[in-house]
Design an enzyme around this catalytic site. Sequence first.
Site, mmCIF file in Angstrom:
data_model
loop_
_atom_site.group_PDB
_atom_site.id
_atom_site.type_symbol
_atom_site.label_atom_id
_atom_site.label_comp_id
_atom_site.label_asym_id
_atom_site.label_seq_id
_atom_site.Cartn_x
_atom_site.Cartn_y
_atom_site.Cartn_z
ATOM 1 C CD GLU A 1 -105.962 33.156 62.059
ATOM 2 O OE1 GLU A 1 -106.164 33.671 60.897
ATOM 3 O OE2 GLU A 1 -105.323 32.473 62.687
ATOM 4 C CB CYS B 1 -102.925 30.077 65.274
ATOM 5 S SG CYS B 1 -102.840 30.385 63.435
ATOM 6 C CG HIS C 1 -99.178 27.662 66.282
ATOM 7 N ND1 HIS C 1 -100.364 27.031 65.731
ATOM 8 C CD2 HIS C 1 -98.843 28.472 65.144
ATOM 9 C CE1 HIS C 1 -100.703 27.358 64.618
ATOM 10 N NE2 HIS C 1 -99.729 28.344 64.270
#
Length: 349
Positions: free
Chosen positions: A80, A112, A234
Amino acid sequence: MVGIITYGAYIPQFRIKADEIAKVWGANGTEISNGLGVFEKSVPDMDEDSLTIAVNAARNALARRDVNPADIGAIYVGSESHPYAVKPTSVTVGEAIGATPVMTAADYEFACKAGTAGIQTCMGLVKSGMIKYGVAIGSDVAQGAPSDALEYTAAAGGAAFVIGNDDPIAEINDTCSYSTDTPDFWRREGQAYPRHGGRFSGEPAYFKHVQGAAHLMMDRMGTKPADYDYAIFHQPNAKFPRNVAAMLGFKPEQIKQGLCAPRLGNTYSGAVPVGLSSVLDVAKPGDRIFVTSYGSGSGSDAFDITVTDAILTKIDRKAAPSVETMLNDKIYLDYAQYAKHKGKIVMQK
């Protein structure tokens, strides 16, 4: 038998405690740390960015196994925070590891999960016979506006995986994805910091997509949580992965090794790759690993992985620092030093 040939991670030395950030903004640091489960986060050095982190991770991967850079046919860097809006990170990584000219190179961005998307692409190219090896990297210097909730977790780090079918140390049995247009988090072109949709961040964003991909993966493989030795989800904080693991039926000991967020923070595209690297640092032949990434906007990639005997014979895990070693090698900063490292304050010339 496509899988991970070798791997490497990189985490900057510098850290800032959540208490230090809270002290500046008049917040309760203990309450924030306990709520998020994140007590400190990594901070890049003055000359570090997502590109240098990607290069170091790739070099650590190649240090563990003798892979001819000329055999690397693809490089994908997910982030990102690519340092250039127009100029690829991937070709610079290729040049740095001696893999240019490379057949295909690209920068990925899906919040992500861009790093795991790169793994999927490399898998397809290897399985089709178009390339021998592909390098997939998740690397970020995550952004968080001053005083925003993100500032307590937005960290720096990444990991690289060489994908191939030549005696992989971990076979990727299958992968699948679950994606919808759910705008929980975004950053427009030219904006320094991202914005988030508050109530959308948990449901229907993170939990819906992670569970969606996880259930799809287990349905395809005919497995259940008890069939896996490790699980990595995550980790925008420590609370979300612990909660989703419990929702899916995984036990705390299954996610412990790959849960780096409490001492690392959220490395965005690097979060799941670093967690997987931590598991590979200790995994034994026959261990089964469940992985589910998440990227805002939104989507999740799931993987079913089995560690092979090659992890004991084909790589030298000690040839590059383990995730645990890097997590323990740290230098603490105060808020002023942190702000300077992050470019929140700059010297006028």
